[in-house]
Design an enzyme around this catalytic site. Sequence first.
Site, short mmCIF file in Angstrom:
data_model
loop_
_atom_site.label_atom_id
_atom_site.label_comp_id
_atom_site.label_asym_id
_atom_site.label_seq_id
_atom_site.Cartn_x
_atom_site.Cartn_y
_atom_site.Cartn_z
N ASP A 11 -54.58 -41.27 -109.27
CA ASP A 11 -55.06 -42.42 -110.05
C ASP A 11 -55.16 -41.99 -111.52
O ASP A 11 -55.19 -40.80 -111.83
CB ASP A 11 -56.44 -42.89 -109.56
CG ASP A 11 -56.93 -44.12 -110.33
OD1 ASP A 11 -56.15 -45.09 -110.45
OD2 ASP A 11 -58.05 -44.10 -110.84
N SER A 12 -55.24 -42.99 -112.38
CA SER A 12 -55.43 -42.69 -113.81
C SER A 12 -56.77 -41.98 -114.04
O SER A 12 -56.92 -41.30 -115.04
CB SER A 12 -55.38 -43.99 -114.61
OG SER A 12 -56.41 -44.85 -114.18
N CYS A 74 -53.50 -46.55 -107.54
CA CYS A 74 -53.71 -47.17 -108.84
C CYS A 74 -52.78 -48.38 -108.91
O CYS A 74 -51.56 -48.22 -108.79
CB CYS A 74 -53.38 -46.16 -109.93
SG CYS A 74 -53.45 -46.82 -111.61
N GLU A 159 -65.02 -45.65 -116.55
CA GLU A 159 -64.63 -44.28 -116.94
C GLU A 159 -65.69 -43.65 -117.83
O GLU A 159 -65.83 -42.43 -117.87
CB GLU A 159 -63.27 -44.29 -117.66
CG GLU A 159 -62.06 -44.49 -116.74
CD GLU A 159 -61.79 -43.28 -115.83
OE1 GLU A 159 -61.81 -42.14 -116.30
OE2 GLU A 159 -61.56 -43.52 -114.61
N CYS A 193 -57.80 -53.51 -108.63
CA CYS A 193 -57.88 -52.30 -109.45
C CYS A 193 -58.81 -51.38 -108.69
O CYS A 193 -59.92 -51.79 -108.30
CB CYS A 193 -58.44 -52.60 -110.83
SG CYS A 193 -58.79 -51.08 -111.78
N HIS A 195 -60.62 -49.04 -109.50
CA HIS A 195 -61.90 -48.74 -110.14
C HIS A 195 -62.98 -49.77 -109.79
O HIS A 195 -64.17 -49.45 -109.78
CB HIS A 195 -61.76 -48.75 -111.67
CG HIS A 195 -61.17 -47.51 -112.26
ND1 HIS A 195 -59.86 -47.14 -112.07
CD2 HIS A 195 -61.71 -46.57 -113.08
CE1 HIS A 195 -59.63 -46.02 -112.73
NE2 HIS A 195 -60.72 -45.65 -113.35
#
Length: 276
Positions: A11-12, A74, A159, A193, A195
Site C-alpha cells: 500500500d502507499s 491500495c 497518514e 480506499c 485507509h
Amino acid sequence: MLLNQPIGVFDSGYGGLTVFKSISKLLPQYDYVYLGDNSRAPYGNRSFKTIHEYTWECVQQMFGLGCPLVILACNTASAKALRTIQQKDLKTADPTKRVLGVIRPTAEVIGNYSQTKQIGVLGTKGTIQSGSYLLEIGKFFPDVKVYQQACPLWVPLIENGEYDKPGADYFVKQYLDQILAQSPDIDTLLLACTHYPVLQQKIKAYLPQNIQVVSQGDIVAQSLVNYLQRHPEMEQRLTKNGNQQFFTTTDDTADFDHHASIFYSEPVKSTYVQMK
Ligand code: DGL
C-alpha cells in the site's frame, strides 16, 4: 534449502494493513511481507505516471524479497498502475510472478450488499477519476446505480495520525453529505480506499442507520482464498511458516510501528527500505 516465498501486500502507507489484517486472519499459514510507501504517501492526488512508477518500484522491491505474488492493497494503485504492471511490466520483468488488485474482487460482490441497487463509492481522487468502479461494478451488476465521491483529505488525516481527533469530524461529515446529496436511495457505502476503515466509527456516526458501510478487507481476503484454490501452481510456490515482515519507506520506523500497530491490532516491528 527452501527459500522464503512470501505473499507481498503493498500500500502507499498504512491503509493496506486493514486488508492485511483480514488476509492474515483467514490465511495465517503463509509467510507475508508488507510494504508501505509511507515516505511518498498519499498517492491519491498524484498523476497516473507517478503512481505507476512508485507502485512498480515497490512491487519490484517485494519481488526482491522473494514474493512470487503481490497484492496491491491500495485502490489508487489498483486503478492507476495494475493494468500496466500486468500487461506490460511483468511480461518483461518476470512472467512467473503475479500482481493482483482490490477493485475487481470488490466489484464482483458489492452489488449483493444493496437492496435499493444504489451504491455510493468513496475513494481517493485518483480512484474516483479513473472511473474503475463504475466500469467494473457495471460488468457484474448492470442493474446497480453507482454514485461516486472523492475524499481527498481523508488519507492525509490518517497518514498524519489525525483520524481519531475532533478535527477529522468536519471532513468526514463534508464528504458524506456530498455523496448522500447525490441520491436519497443509497443504502450501501463502499469504502473504496483501504485507509478509510480507520475512520469507520466517525463515518458511521454521521450516517443514517439504514445505510451500511462496507470495507474491503474480508472481501479481498476471501477472493485470495479463491485465487489460491484456482492456482495450485502459485499456491505450491508459497512458503508456509507463518512469518510476517513489515517494511516501510519512511526512515522513522518507530513512528510507523506505533501507527501500524493500531491499524493492524498487533505489535508491528518494521524495517526501513530506501526508495529514490
Ligand atoms: N490506501 C490507498 C487506496 O486504497 C490510498 C491512498 C493514498 O495514498 O492516497 O486508495
